[in-house]
Scaffold this motif. Structure first.
Motif, PDB file in Angstrom:
ATOM      1  N   LEU A  73      38.224  33.934  45.667  1.00  0.00           N
ATOM      2  CA  LEU A  73      37.868  34.535  44.382  1.00  0.00           C
ATOM      3  C   LEU A  73      39.103  35.030  43.631  1.00  0.00           C
ATOM      4  O   LEU A  73      39.186  34.909  42.400  1.00  0.00           O
ATOM      5  CB  LEU A  73      36.875  35.681  44.605  1.00  0.00           C
ATOM      6  CG  LEU A  73      35.499  35.260  45.127  1.00  0.00           C
ATOM      7  CD1 LEU A  73      34.681  36.498  45.505  1.00  0.00           C
ATOM      8  CD2 LEU A  73      34.763  34.423  44.079  1.00  0.00           C
ATOM      9  N   GLU A  74      40.071  35.550  44.365  1.00  0.00           N
ATOM     10  CA  GLU A  74      41.304  36.000  43.722  1.00  0.00           C
ATOM     11  C   GLU A  74      42.079  34.814  43.149  1.00  0.00           C
ATOM     12  O   GLU A  74      42.637  34.891  42.047  1.00  0.00           O
ATOM     13  CB  GLU A  74      42.167  36.750  44.731  1.00  0.00           C
ATOM     14  CG  GLU A  74      43.460  37.305  44.127  1.00  0.00           C
ATOM     15  CD  GLU A  74      44.278  38.089  45.135  1.00  0.00           C
ATOM     16  OE1 GLU A  74      45.393  38.503  44.781  1.00  0.00           O
ATOM     17  OE2 GLU A  74      43.798  38.283  46.271  1.00  0.00           O
ATOM     18  N   ALA A  75      42.103  33.697  43.894  1.00  0.00           N
ATOM     19  CA  ALA A  75      42.789  32.499  43.401  1.00  0.00           C
ATOM     20  C   ALA A  75      42.117  31.970  42.138  1.00  0.00           C
ATOM     21  O   ALA A  75      42.793  31.526  41.194  1.00  0.00           O
ATOM     22  CB  ALA A  75      42.811  31.419  44.485  1.00  0.00           C
ATOM     23  N   MET A  76      40.778  32.012  42.100  1.00  0.00           N
ATOM     24  CA  MET A  76      40.057  31.575  40.909  1.00  0.00           C
ATOM     25  C   MET A  76      40.381  32.465  39.713  1.00  0.00           C
ATOM     26  O   MET A  76      40.603  31.982  38.600  1.00  0.00           O
ATOM     27  CB  MET A  76      38.548  31.578  41.182  1.00  0.00           C
ATOM     28  CG  MET A  76      38.101  30.513  42.173  1.00  0.00           C
ATOM     29  SD  MET A  76      36.350  30.691  42.650  1.00  0.00           S
ATOM     30  CE  MET A  76      35.548  30.475  41.068  1.00  0.00           C
ATOM     31  N   ASP A  77      40.429  33.766  39.948  1.00  0.00           N
ATOM     32  CA  ASP A  77      40.769  34.696  38.864  1.00  0.00           C
ATOM     33  C   ASP A  77      42.184  34.427  38.350  1.00  0.00           C
ATOM     34  O   ASP A  77      42.428  34.444  37.141  1.00  0.00           O
ATOM     35  CB  ASP A  77      40.660  36.136  39.351  1.00  0.00           C
ATOM     36  CG  ASP A  77      39.220  36.585  39.563  1.00  0.00           C
ATOM     37  OD1 ASP A  77      38.315  35.928  39.001  1.00  0.00           O
ATOM     38  OD2 ASP A  77      39.012  37.578  40.279  1.00  0.00           O
ATOM     39  N   ASN A  78      43.107  34.175  39.275  1.00  0.00           N
ATOM     40  CA  ASN A  78      44.481  33.910  38.871  1.00  0.00           C
ATOM     41  C   ASN A  78      44.597  32.621  38.060  1.00  0.00           C
ATOM     42  O   ASN A  78      45.351  32.545  37.085  1.00  0.00           O
ATOM     43  CB  ASN A  78      45.395  33.828  40.098  1.00  0.00           C
ATOM     44  CG  ASN A  78      45.590  35.174  40.771  1.00  0.00           C
ATOM     45  OD1 ASN A  78      45.385  36.217  40.158  1.00  0.00           O
ATOM     46  ND2 ASN A  78      45.981  35.152  42.038  1.00  0.00           N
TER      47      ASN A  78
END
Length: 300
Positions: A73-78
């Motif tokens: 999820l953090e990678a998607m946000d980034n």
């Protein structure tokens, strides 16, 4: 169900410590949160949460999955943040194709100004006089010099250049100075291979249009080569004003038959489509339009 929504619901429940707490984070109903978590566990076939009336706890598999899900999820946000920033702040690589002589004389000195104005944009500049296929060859933008813009492309006019007949004083002293286009058939001609008229040179003068079929001593696919030979007393050239204006001002070349004017050509920024034009390309087009608002070579 959406797998990312399932992961987001699961992570929100763990972070909040309850399904009710996840409601505030996700802004969906408690029933929807439960459905997403249930669907996730059923799809992967593993219980991730131990539920009692008083508390929630992670299973061993749940602890592993929780960390992986948070990373995803953090990678998607980034990734979304990076793309959004590129929309707001122009950045990325722009591949540009430009004519060789024009690119060296009038574009090369300007690239530094563009890069200073847009530090997040990188350039890949290719110089050649071949008409490239922008889509097939992966170019974002081309600068083209022609009498008519490419109807299949979107074009912004940057400037106008006039084709000028000229020769060196040394050549004219030995071979005479033509005062009518038809006399060019008696002279050494240095021809640019990609000139649209090829051997037919057209002029407008006091007696209307004159078409002369020249016989070239030299052909070259590079206008600077023709110019260099002419400067060494090698013959007569028909070259754009952007290339020979300084030679004419210094007297190194002399304009011939001033009563007879050759064709004018437009200098265009060309790109495949106006729809969803990347901001980085739009910035470059606007920069070029402004840079050539007052060309320095028109007075010859």
């Amino acid at each position: 169900m959406d797998r990312s929504q399932e992961m987001a619901a699961f992570v929100a429940v763990v972070d909040a410590g309850s399904f009710i707490g996840a409601v505030d984070t996700l802004r969906i109903s408690k029933a929807a949160v439960s459905r997403y978590v249930d669907a996730l566990e059923q799809r992967i076939g593993v219980r991730l949460l131990q539920r009692t009336t008083r508390r929630l706890s992670l299973t061993e598999e749940g602890r592993i999955f929780y960390q992986r899900a948070r990373d995803i999820l953090e990678a998607m946000d980034n990734a979304e943040a990076e793309i959004s920033s590129r929309i707001l702040v122009p950045g990325g690589l722009v591949r540009v194709n430009v004519p060789l002589s024009f690119g060296m004389l009038h574009l090369a000195p300007r690239w530094g100004d563009f890069m200073a104005a847009y530090p997040q944009i990188d350039l890949d500049v290719t110089l050649n006089d071949r008409v490239v296929d922008l889509v097939d060859e992966g170019y974002d933008l081309a600068v083209r010099i022609s009498s008519l813009p490419d109807s299949s492309m979107i074009c912004r006019k940057l400037a106008i250049t006039e084709m000028v007949v000229c020769a060196s004083p040394g050549y004219l002293a030995r071979h005479g100075t033509p005062d009518h286009p038809q006399q060019l058939t008696q002279h050494r001609v240095l021809a640019y291979t990609y000139f649209a008229g090829r051997d037919e040179w057209r002029f407008s003068g006091p007696d209307g249009e004159v078409v002369v079929r020249t016989q070239a001593r030299v052909y070259s696919n590079n206008g600077d080569t023709c110019r260099a030979i002419a400067l060494r007393d090698g013959g007569i050239i028909l070259q754009p004003s952007f290339m020979v204006s300084e030679d004419l001002k210094r007297g190194d070349l002399l304009r011939l038959m001033p009563a007879y004017r050759s064709v004018e050509l437009g200098i265009y920024a060309v790109y495949p489509s106006r729809k969803q034009l990347p901001l980085k390309v739009r910035c470059l087009v606007d920069f070029l339009v402004e840079a050539f608002r007052v060309p320095t070579w028109e007075e010859v």
